[in-house]
Design a protein around this motif. Structure first.
Motif, PDB file in Angstrom:
ATOM      1  N   HIS A  27      -4.561  -0.840   5.875  1.00 42.13           N
ATOM      2  CA  HIS A  27      -3.527   0.156   6.007  1.00 42.13           C
ATOM      3  C   HIS A  27      -2.951   0.287   7.324  1.00 42.13           C
ATOM      4  O   HIS A  27      -2.086   0.952   7.603  1.00 42.13           O
ATOM      5  CB  HIS A  27      -4.171   1.497   5.645  1.00 42.13           C
ATOM      6  CG  HIS A  27      -4.319   1.675   4.029  1.00 42.13           C
ATOM      7  ND1 HIS A  27      -4.722   2.647   3.520  1.00 42.13           N
ATOM      8  CD2 HIS A  27      -4.136   0.777   3.013  1.00 42.13           C
ATOM      9  CE1 HIS A  27      -4.692   2.419   2.176  1.00 42.13           C
ATOM     10  NE2 HIS A  27      -4.454   1.525   1.845  1.00 42.13           N
ATOM     11  N   HIS A  68      -6.301  -0.498  -6.294  1.00 41.90           N
ATOM     12  CA  HIS A  68      -5.933   0.773  -6.975  1.00 41.90           C
ATOM     13  C   HIS A  68      -5.074   0.719  -8.422  1.00 41.90           C
ATOM     14  O   HIS A  68      -5.237   1.475  -9.078  1.00 41.90           O
ATOM     15  CB  HIS A  68      -5.331   1.457  -5.964  1.00 41.90           C
ATOM     16  CG  HIS A  68      -6.104   2.161  -4.765  1.00 41.90           C
ATOM     17  ND1 HIS A  68      -6.521   3.382  -4.783  1.00 41.90           N
ATOM     18  CD2 HIS A  68      -6.736   1.351  -3.782  1.00 41.90           C
ATOM     19  CE1 HIS A  68      -7.466   3.349  -3.832  1.00 41.90           C
ATOM     20  NE2 HIS A  68      -7.486   2.297  -3.333  1.00 41.90           N
ATOM     21  N   HIS A  80      -3.564  -9.590  -2.042  1.00 38.07           N
ATOM     22  CA  HIS A  80      -4.300  -8.357  -1.786  1.00 38.07           C
ATOM     23  C   HIS A  80      -5.661  -8.604  -1.381  1.00 38.07           C
ATOM     24  O   HIS A  80      -6.542  -8.899  -2.372  1.00 38.07           O
ATOM     25  CB  HIS A  80      -4.209  -7.356  -2.864  1.00 38.07           C
ATOM     26  CG  HIS A  80      -4.412  -5.933  -2.543  1.00 38.07           C
ATOM     27  ND1 HIS A  80      -3.366  -5.300  -2.231  1.00 38.07           N
ATOM     28  CD2 HIS A  80      -5.537  -5.237  -2.720  1.00 38.07           C
ATOM     29  CE1 HIS A  80      -3.753  -4.025  -1.919  1.00 38.07           C
ATOM     30  NE2 HIS A  80      -5.177  -4.067  -2.212  1.00 38.07           N
ATOM     31  N   HIS A 107      -3.671  -4.342   1.609  1.00 41.99           N
ATOM     32  CA  HIS A 107      -5.057  -3.664   1.471  1.00 41.99           C
ATOM     33  C   HIS A 107      -5.323  -2.995   2.683  1.00 41.99           C
ATOM     34  O   HIS A 107      -5.740  -1.937   2.677  1.00 41.99           O
ATOM     35  CB  HIS A 107      -6.266  -4.724   0.963  1.00 41.99           C
ATOM     36  CG  HIS A 107      -7.632  -4.171   0.787  1.00 41.99           C
ATOM     37  ND1 HIS A 107      -7.753  -3.112  -0.039  1.00 41.99           N
ATOM     38  CD2 HIS A 107      -8.709  -4.298   1.584  1.00 41.99           C
ATOM     39  CE1 HIS A 107      -8.749  -2.666   0.148  1.00 41.99           C
ATOM     40  NE2 HIS A 107      -9.575  -3.555   0.801  1.00 41.99           N
ATOM     41  N   ASP A 151       0.921  -1.371   0.013  1.00 40.95           N
ATOM     42  CA  ASP A 151       0.104  -0.069  -0.069  1.00 40.95           C
ATOM     43  C   ASP A 151       1.022   1.248   0.107  1.00 40.95           C
ATOM     44  O   ASP A 151       0.685   2.188   0.792  1.00 40.95           O
ATOM     45  CB  ASP A 151      -0.999   0.123   1.091  1.00 40.95           C
ATOM     46  CG  ASP A 151      -1.931  -0.950   0.924  1.00 40.95           C
ATOM     47  OD1 ASP A 151      -2.923  -1.031   0.383  1.00 40.95           O
ATOM     48  OD2 ASP A 151      -1.667  -2.140   1.552  1.00 40.95           O
ATOM     49  N   ASP A 153      -1.446  -2.327  -4.519  1.00 37.01           N
ATOM     50  CA  ASP A 153      -1.458  -0.777  -4.230  1.00 37.01           C
ATOM     51  C   ASP A 153      -0.303  -0.106  -4.212  1.00 37.01           C
ATOM     52  O   ASP A 153       0.079   0.764  -3.399  1.00 37.01           O
ATOM     53  CB  ASP A 153      -2.304  -0.405  -3.022  1.00 37.01           C
ATOM     54  CG  ASP A 153      -3.861  -0.754  -3.274  1.00 37.01           C
ATOM     55  OD1 ASP A 153      -4.285  -1.176  -4.166  1.00 37.01           O
ATOM     56  OD2 ASP A 153      -4.686  -0.505  -2.420  1.00 37.01           O
ATOM     57  N   HIS A 164       0.559   3.598  -2.311  1.00 38.00           N
ATOM     58  CA  HIS A 164      -0.169   4.443  -3.066  1.00 38.00           C
ATOM     59  C   HIS A 164       0.679   5.863  -3.608  1.00 38.00           C
ATOM     60  O   HIS A 164       0.166   6.641  -3.442  1.00 38.00           O
ATOM     61  CB  HIS A 164      -1.325   4.931  -1.971  1.00 38.00           C
ATOM     62  CG  HIS A 164      -2.251   3.772  -1.814  1.00 38.00           C
ATOM     63  ND1 HIS A 164      -3.544   3.785  -2.109  1.00 38.00           N
ATOM     64  CD2 HIS A 164      -2.472   2.950  -0.958  1.00 38.00           C
ATOM     65  CE1 HIS A 164      -4.275   2.735  -1.773  1.00 38.00           C
ATOM     66  NE2 HIS A 164      -3.341   2.146  -0.721  1.00 38.00           N
TER      67      HIS A 164
HETATM   68 MN   LIG Z   1      -4.467   0.325  -0.125  1.00 43.35          MN
END
Ligand SMILES: [Mn+2]
Length: 383
Positions: free
Chosen positions: A216, A85, A176, A214, A8, A48, A10
Motif C-alpha cells: 500500500h 481481496h 498483484h 498489493h 489497491d 484489490d 479497496h
Molecule cells: Mn491491497
C-alpha cells in the motif's frame, strides 16, 4: 505512451467502523481529473479493486460510476486485474463483452497469456495482465505439480509470455504480488501463511514497466520501473507517514520511462496525535483539520476519565486511543507499530516493569510462561 498506474482501491473498506466509500468517491474524483489532465493513453489498476469478495452495494455503484466515466467520458482504455481481496468470478463478470468497449478486466486466472495491445506514435505496446493467482490454481490449470509457491507460479506464467511475445514491441506487466524488498504496512492481508508469498524482483526482467499492486505504500522495488502505485487512501495507522499518489509513466520509443508520483488529497487524512489530554484538547483550536481520522497516544501518567468522549468533542473522528503509560520506557514513538511485533513474554515483562517498577525474577518468568502455556493449550482445544 502515457500511462496512469493505480492499485489497491479497496472500495467498500471499513476503517474502525467507518465506511470509507464517500472518502473513496472523493479521492477518485481527483483521480479522474488526473487522468484527464495528463491525457493518459491507458489506465492500469493492479488489483484489490474491492475490499472484499462480496462488496457493499455503494462500492459496486462507485466502481460502476468511475469506470464508465473513464471509458465513456474520458475515452481512455482501462485495464484491471483482481487482487487477493477480490472475488475472481465476480470481478470477471461481463469481461468478454466489456473488452469490446476498451474495458479489460482480468478477474479469473486463465492460461491464455495474450496481451492487450495498444498503439502510440512509436508503435505497439503489449500489456500483459495477470489476475491475482493462488499457486494451487495455477498448479491445477497448467497441470504442473511442482508449482508450490507464488514465485514458481509467476516463473511458469512469465516463461509462457516470454516464449510467445513479439520482440519488437514494448511490454508492460500487470500483477498483484509481494515482491522481495518492498515495504509492507498493516492494511495488507498476507497472501499466504508462513511466508511463501514473496517473489524476487529479478523474475520481472524483460519487461519495460511492471505495474504492481498489493503493497500500500507507493514505491519502486530494486529497479525504478518495477513499481507499486500504492493504495488511494491510508487504510491503517501504520501508513500515517505515507504520501498516497497515482503513478504517471511516460514511456518513450525504446521503452524507457519517465516516472512521476502525482499526489492524492484525501477528504480526511489519517493521523496520530500524541500528548497529554489537556494539551491535545487545547491545541485542537489551532488545528484546521479536526475532521481527520485520528488515533490519539495519551501521554498522561495518571488515569484520565472519559478520554474518548472528551476527544470526540474536538476531534469527532477520534477512532482509537493508545495509553502510553503502559508502554515500555514511557515512549510512544513508533511503539504502536513496534508493540505488535513483541512476544507475549516481552509485552508482559514490560507491563510487569511498569506496574511494579522492577524486572520479573526467574521464578516469576517461569510462572508466567506456565500460565501462558496453559492458556494456549486451552485455546488449541477450543479451536
Ligand atoms: Mn491491497
Amino acid at each position: 505512451m502515457r500511462i496512469i498506474h493505480t492499485a489497491d482501491w479497496h472500495l467498500g473498506r471499513i476503517f474502525y467502523g467507518i465506511h470509507l466509500t464517500e472518502d473513496q468517491a472523493y479521492v477518485l474524483e481527483e483521480f479522474l481529473d488526473i487522468v484527464r489532465d495528463t491525457k493518459a493513453d491507458v489506465v492500469i489498476i493492479s488489483g484489490d479493486i474491492y475490499d472484499r469478495a462480496v462488496p457493499p452495494q455503494d462500492a459496486v455503484s462507485l466502481l460502476d460510476d468511475i469506470i464508465s466515466r473513464l471509458v465513456k467520458d474520458i475515452a481512455v482504455p482501462v485495464i484491471m486485474i483482481s487482487g487477493n481481496h477480490d472475488s475472481p468470478e465476480r470481478l470477471n463478470f461481463g469481461s468478454k463483452l466489456f473488452a469490446t468497449s476498451n474495458l479489460y478486466i482480468f478477474g479469473k486466472f486463465s492460461p491464455n497469456f495474450s496481451p492487450v495491445t495498444l498503439e502510440d506514435k512509436f508503435g505497439l505496446v503489449d500489456i500483459y495482465p495477470i489476475s491475482y493467482l493462488e499457486p494451487s490454481i495455477v498448479r491445477e490449470k497448467l497441470n504442473k505439480e511442482e508449482i508450490l509457491t507464488h514465485e514458481l507460479a509467476f516463473k511458469e506464467i512469465l516463461n509462457n509470455i516470454h516464449l510467445n511475445k513479439s520482440l519488437d514491441r514494448r511490454t508492460i506487466l500487470v500483477a498483484h504480488a509481494t515482491v522481495l524488498g518492498g515495504t509492507t504496512s498493516d492494511s495488507e492481508r498476507p497472501l499466504s501463511i508462513g511466508g511463501a508469498e514473496t517473489v524476487d524482483p529479478s523474475i520481472f526482467d524483460g519487461f519495460n514497466y511492471v505495474a504492481l499492486g498489493h503493497l500500500h505504500k507507493p514505491q519502486s522495488v530494486k529497479k525504478e520501473y518495477i513499481r507499486y502505485a500504492g493504495s488511494i487512501l491510508k487504510y491503517s495507522f501504520s501508513e500515517v507517514s505515507h504520501k498516497k499518489s497515482v503513478t504517471f509513466i511516460e514511456m518513450n520509443e525504446k521503452g524507457g520511462s519517465f516516472i512521476e508520483e502525482i499526489p492524492l488529497s484525501p477528504r480526511h487524512d489519517v493521523r496520530i496525535i500524541k500528548g497529554k489530554l489537556e494539551d491535545i484538547l487545547a491545541g485542537s483550536e489551532l488545528d484546521a483539520n479536526r475532521e481527520d481520522y485520528i488515533m490519539v497516544m495519551l501521554m498522561d501518567e495518571h488515569p484520565v476519565l472519559n478520554a474518548m468522549a472528551k476527544l470526540r468533542k474536538v476531534y469527532p473522528n477520534t477512532l482509537h486511543i493508545e495509553r502510553c503509560q503502559f508502554m515500555p520506557s514511557n515512549s510512544c514513538i513508533n511503539t504502536y507499530v513496534e508493540h505488535q511485533c513483541l512476544s507475549e513474554k516481552e509485552i508482559f515483562s514490560s507491563f510487569f516493569n511498569q506496574v511494579t517498577g522492577k524486572d520479573m525474577s526467574i521464578e516469576e518468568e517461569k510462572a508466567f510462561l506456565q500460565v501462558l502455556e496453559k492458556l494456549r493449550a486451552k485455546n488449541r482445544e477450543a479451536s
